[in-house]
Design a protein around this motif. Structure first.
Motif, PDB file in Angstrom:
ATOM      1  N   HIS A   1       0.801  -1.221   0.000  1.00  0.00           N
ATOM      2  CA  HIS A   1       0.000   0.000   0.000  1.00  0.00           C
ATOM      3  C   HIS A   1       0.835   1.274   0.000  1.00  0.00           C
ATOM      4  O   HIS A   1       0.276   2.367   0.150  1.00  0.00           O
ATOM      5  CB  HIS A   1      -0.944   0.002   1.219  1.00  0.00           C
ATOM      6  N   ARG A   2       2.109   1.157  -0.212  1.00  0.00           N
ATOM      7  CA  ARG A   2       2.942   2.362  -0.128  1.00  0.00           C
ATOM      8  C   ARG A   2       2.603   3.358  -1.239  1.00  0.00           C
ATOM      9  O   ARG A   2       2.825   4.559  -1.082  1.00  0.00           O
ATOM     10  CB  ARG A   2       4.419   1.985  -0.188  1.00  0.00           C
ATOM     11  N   ASN A   3       2.055   2.889  -2.355  1.00  0.00           N
ATOM     12  CA  ASN A   3       1.658   3.782  -3.448  1.00  0.00           C
ATOM     13  C   ASN A   3       0.146   3.849  -3.618  1.00  0.00           C
ATOM     14  O   ASN A   3      -0.350   4.193  -4.686  1.00  0.00           O
ATOM     15  CB  ASN A   3       2.302   3.330  -4.760  1.00  0.00           C
ATOM     16  N   SER A   4      -0.578   3.517  -2.557  1.00  0.00           N
ATOM     17  CA  SER A   4      -2.051   3.482  -2.642  1.00  0.00           C
ATOM     18  C   SER A   4      -2.680   4.244  -1.486  1.00  0.00           C
ATOM     19  O   SER A   4      -3.640   3.789  -0.872  1.00  0.00           O
ATOM     20  CB  SER A   4      -2.538   2.025  -2.624  1.00  0.00           C
ATOM     21  N   VAL A   5      -2.120   5.421  -1.187  1.00  0.00           N
ATOM     22  CA  VAL A   5      -2.634   6.197  -0.059  1.00  0.00           C
ATOM     23  C   VAL A   5      -3.009   7.623  -0.472  1.00  0.00           C
ATOM     24  O   VAL A   5      -3.091   8.513   0.361  1.00  0.00           O
ATOM     25  CB  VAL A   5      -1.627   6.224   1.114  1.00  0.00           C
ATOM     26  N   GLY A   6      -3.258   7.837  -1.755  1.00  0.00           N
ATOM     27  CA  GLY A   6      -3.729   9.133  -2.194  1.00  0.00           C
ATOM     28  C   GLY A   6      -2.708  10.007  -2.880  1.00  0.00           C
ATOM     29  O   GLY A   6      -2.953  11.195  -3.099  1.00  0.00           O
ATOM     30  N   GLN A   7      -1.555   9.453  -3.247  1.00  0.00           N
ATOM     31  CA  GLN A   7      -0.565  10.247  -3.970  1.00  0.00           C
ATOM     32  C   GLN A   7      -1.098  10.608  -5.358  1.00  0.00           C
ATOM     33  O   GLN A   7      -1.977   9.934  -5.887  1.00  0.00           O
ATOM     34  CB  GLN A   7       0.746   9.457  -4.141  1.00  0.00           C
ATOM     35  N   PRO A   8      -0.573  11.687  -5.962  1.00  0.00           N
ATOM     36  CA  PRO A   8      -0.977  12.016  -7.336  1.00  0.00           C
ATOM     37  C   PRO A   8      -0.653  10.858  -8.279  1.00  0.00           C
ATOM     38  O   PRO A   8       0.465  10.336  -8.260  1.00  0.00           O
ATOM     39  CB  PRO A   8      -0.125  13.251  -7.666  1.00  0.00           C
ATOM     40  N   GLU A   9      -1.624  10.441  -9.048  1.00  0.00           N
ATOM     41  CA  GLU A   9      -1.407   9.381 -10.024  1.00  0.00           C
ATOM     42  C   GLU A   9      -2.265   9.658 -11.256  1.00  0.00           C
ATOM     43  O   GLU A   9      -3.440   9.997 -11.149  1.00  0.00           O
ATOM     44  CB  GLU A   9      -1.729   8.005  -9.443  1.00  0.00           C
ATOM     45  N   PRO A  10      -1.672   9.556 -12.428  1.00  0.00           N
ATOM     46  CA  PRO A  10      -2.398   9.885 -13.660  1.00  0.00           C
ATOM     47  C   PRO A  10      -3.566   8.935 -13.896  1.00  0.00           C
ATOM     48  O   PRO A  10      -3.523   7.760 -13.527  1.00  0.00           O
ATOM     49  CB  PRO A  10      -1.334   9.730 -14.755  1.00  0.00           C
ATOM     50  N   ARG A  11      -4.584   9.463 -14.502  1.00  0.00           N
ATOM     51  CA  ARG A  11      -5.730   8.638 -14.886  1.00  0.00           C
ATOM     52  C   ARG A  11      -5.349   7.826 -16.110  1.00  0.00           C
ATOM     53  O   ARG A  11      -5.046   8.353 -17.169  1.00  0.00           O
ATOM     54  CB  ARG A  11      -6.936   9.544 -15.207  1.00  0.00           C
ATOM     55  N   ALA A  12      -5.357   6.523 -15.952  1.00  0.00           N
ATOM     56  CA  ALA A  12      -5.050   5.630 -17.072  1.00  0.00           C
ATOM     57  C   ALA A  12      -6.262   4.742 -17.306  1.00  0.00           C
ATOM     58  O   ALA A  12      -7.251   4.827 -16.598  1.00  0.00           O
ATOM     59  CB  ALA A  12      -3.807   4.799 -16.772  1.00  0.00           C
ATOM     60  N   GLY A  13      -6.176   3.848 -18.301  1.00  0.00           N
ATOM     61  CA  GLY A  13      -7.343   3.053 -18.653  1.00  0.00           C
ATOM     62  C   GLY A  13      -8.486   3.978 -19.011  1.00  0.00           C
ATOM     63  O   GLY A  13      -9.562   3.932 -18.434  1.00  0.00           O
ATOM     64  N   ARG A  14      -8.245   4.877 -19.954  1.00  0.00           N
ATOM     65  CA  ARG A  14      -9.107   6.032 -20.157  1.00  0.00           C
ATOM     66  C   ARG A  14     -10.533   5.682 -20.575  1.00  0.00           C
ATOM     67  O   ARG A  14     -11.402   6.545 -20.548  1.00  0.00           O
ATOM     68  CB  ARG A  14      -8.477   6.978 -21.181  1.00  0.00           C
ATOM     69  N   GLN A  15     -10.784   4.470 -20.949  1.00  0.00           N
ATOM     70  CA  GLN A  15     -12.156   4.095 -21.278  1.00  0.00           C
ATOM     71  C   GLN A  15     -12.928   3.661 -20.042  1.00  0.00           C
ATOM     72  O   GLN A  15     -14.117   3.406 -20.117  1.00  0.00           O
ATOM     73  CB  GLN A  15     -12.153   2.949 -22.305  1.00  0.00           C
ATOM     74  N   ARG A  16     -12.270   3.643 -18.888  1.00  0.00           N
ATOM     75  CA  ARG A  16     -12.923   3.056 -17.730  1.00  0.00           C
ATOM     76  C   ARG A  16     -13.025   3.993 -16.531  1.00  0.00           C
ATOM     77  O   ARG A  16     -13.943   3.863 -15.738  1.00  0.00           O
ATOM     78  CB  ARG A  16     -12.165   1.790 -17.302  1.00  0.00           C
ATOM     79  N   LYS A  17     -12.073   4.907 -16.348  1.00  0.00           N
ATOM     80  CA  LYS A  17     -12.030   5.705 -15.139  1.00  0.00           C
ATOM     81  C   LYS A  17     -12.558   7.111 -15.361  1.00  0.00           C
ATOM     82  O   LYS A  17     -12.224   7.770 -16.332  1.00  0.00           O
ATOM     83  CB  LYS A  17     -10.596   5.762 -14.590  1.00  0.00           C
TER      84      LYS A  17
END
Length: 526
Positions: free
Chosen positions: A489-505
């Protein structure tokens, strides 16, 4: 014996990390002769360390989501004195003043130079003056569902009005049969004047259809998924020009997730700035949040433990064999198309694949593994869990300051909002947003809305459970489980992350980079 037990656990994890559903069992373990036990244990300990290191590396690379009223009354931490601070967001937390062993858990993610950015193009601004003054064509939209779905549909209603160059009549909130909600006006949940004022440069908002248009309502046909602006214009603009008014229903998740940048930013503007709750909801939610903050930072949980969620996901709640049998029978009787995703998978396979909601025991174990102190205040919101108070016991045992809206409120404080589940959900939303740490037990419209709003508001800590890693590591002892969870979970706590899978998110769930940009000035959220 301990080494052998650990080897079995880790072997099971490695076998099930990418689940194989062939049904084959693993080979039996070989037991070394007694005279070579010590050398074997020494060599095996080295091998075990290598396996564990490899496992940690693999789960640390698991992509995050953007990349791919209860009868139980808990001890309330309410403060009886009047509350003066009504800020929606939690104040900055100085972790250096906290006990050393709690600092890592309460530490907020590094937002870097990312800031909210809602600047619109010159072309968009040039077109705005005519659209904002529109008086001939009107769009009406009926929205349904619970609060998260309502917000999503209202956001897209504004965008569709902009695409059509029409004025938008305040959306009609349909009675929520799922929440047994009384019908409510838009103004019962949202601040109407703020909504109009915030969007006055984007779309003209009117409270009702003018009398001159009352006899010209045209009902639109079904809207397909992933409808584009071109499709919307070609399909609806002729009708709108002919009749002067257009009525749309059933627009949830129908508009394309991938729109031109200006329209994506309009989505964020509506979701995070225009859709402010009505004053009584904001004030009630702020009072409850202040009571939670009175004794220090707090955790907010959105728990999806109700019966329908277990049935829809095809998963078992894990409360007892009796409870699991009841849900399993309901799943068998439910039409197959009503069960979400991968219909041919068993409960065990769904759980290993990370498709099942976390139960209260899972939530408690994960929070403990990530370092949440047992003394922390924990606020939870959601529907009444299947199994009643029994379903929440593992969480209450670990976190004795677990509380709810009902337990935290003063007598009669919630009375004006009763029988309106959307209003109560909005109070939960306010307390969630103000928390120092947020986590949802299962994905859904509320979890996605909160994740996006907290990112837009400054990347406030939001734990996104890695359910595949949890299921794989479940057999491990607590110390090893905690090590793996912290890494997973070190990278799953709200850090900035680009929106990928653009047909889904949706951009309102993952606002980077369209609405949260690097190096731009901030645009405050409410």
């Amino acid at each position: 014996m301990a080494a052998a037990k650990n080897s079995l656990s880790l072997n099971s994890i490695l076998l099930h990390w990418k689940p194989s559903f062939s049904g084959q069992s693993s080979s039996p373990r070989l037991v070394p002769p007694r005279h070579c036990l010590l050398p074997f244990l020494f060599i095996f300990s080295i091998f075990l360390a290598v396996l564990k290191f490899s496992f940690l590396i693999s789960i640390s690379e698991t992509p995050s989501t953007c990349h791919s009223s209860s009868s139980l009354i808990f001890r309330s931490k309410a403060v009886l004195s009047p509350v003066k601070n009504t800020k929606t967001l939690a104040p900055a937390l100085d972790v250096d003043n906290l006990p050393l062993d709690e600092r890592a858990f309460w530490q907020q993610p590094d937002g870097g130079r990312f800031r909210s950015c809602l600047q619109f193009s010159l072309e968009y601004r040039k077109a705005s003056s005519a659209i904002a003054a529109e008086k001939r064509r009107f769009l009406m939209v009926v929205v349904s569902g619970k609060l998260g779905q309502q917000k999503n549909e209202i956001v897209d209603a504004v965008v569709i009005a902009r695409i059509l160059g029409a004025a938008l009549v305040l959306p009609i909130l349909e009675a929520n049969s799922l929440g047994k909600d009384d019908s409510a006006d838009f103004g019962d949940i949202f601040d109407v004047e703020h909504f109009k004022e915030t969007l006055k440069s984007d779309v003209r908002i009117v409270s009702s259809l003018p009398s001159s248009h009352l006899g010209y309502k045209a009902v639109a046909e079904r809207i397909p998924f992933h409808a584009t602006p071109l499709w919307i214009r070609s399909r609806f603009k002729p009708k709108l020009n002919k009749h002067g008014a257009l009525l749309l229903k059933g627009i949830y998740l129908k508009l394309s997730r991938n729109l031109p940048l200006d329209l994506q930013r309009l989505r964020c503007k509506v979701a995070f700035q225009a859709l402010r709750f009505a004053a009584d909801i904001r004030e009630t939610g702020s009072r409850l949040a202040d009571r939670m903050r009175a004794d220090g930072p707090y955790i907010a949980l959105h728990l999806r433990l109700e019966k329908d969620v277990w049935i829809q996901t095809g998963c078992l709640p894990g409360l007892s064999s009796k409870h699991d049998a009841l849900i399993a029978g309901m799943i068998r009787r439910r039409r197959p198309e009503a069960i979400s995703s991968s219909l041919n998978m068993s409960h065990h396979q769904r759980r290993l694949s990370g498709l099942c909601p976390l139960n209260a025991g899972d939530v408690a174990r994960l929070l403990k593994a990530l370092g949440a102190p047992a003394s922390a205040g924990v606020y939870w919101g959601g529907e009444s869990p299947f199994g009643g108070s029994h379903a929440l016991e593992p969480l209450a045992d670990r976190f004795p300051h677990l509380t709810t809206m009902e337990a935290l409120a003063h007598p009669g404080e919630l009375e004006p909002l009763m029988n309106r589940s959307s209003a109560l959900d909005a109070v939960d939303y306010t307390v969630f947003l103000a928390s120092h740490v947020f986590m949802a037990s299962h994905d859904g419209s509320m979890a996605q809305a909160m994740k996006g709003h907290r990112a837009f508001a400054g990347h406030r800590k939001s734990i996104e459970p890695n359910k595949r890693a949890m299921a794989a590591a479940a057999p491990l002892p607590e110390v090893e489980f905690a090590d793996i969870m912290k890494l997973a979970h070190r990278n799953s706590v709200g850090q900035p992350e680009p929106r990928a899978g653009r047909q889904r998110k949706d951009v309102t769930a993952c606002p980077v980079p369209e609405c949260v940009c690097k190096g731009h000035g901030s645009t405050p959220a409410w």
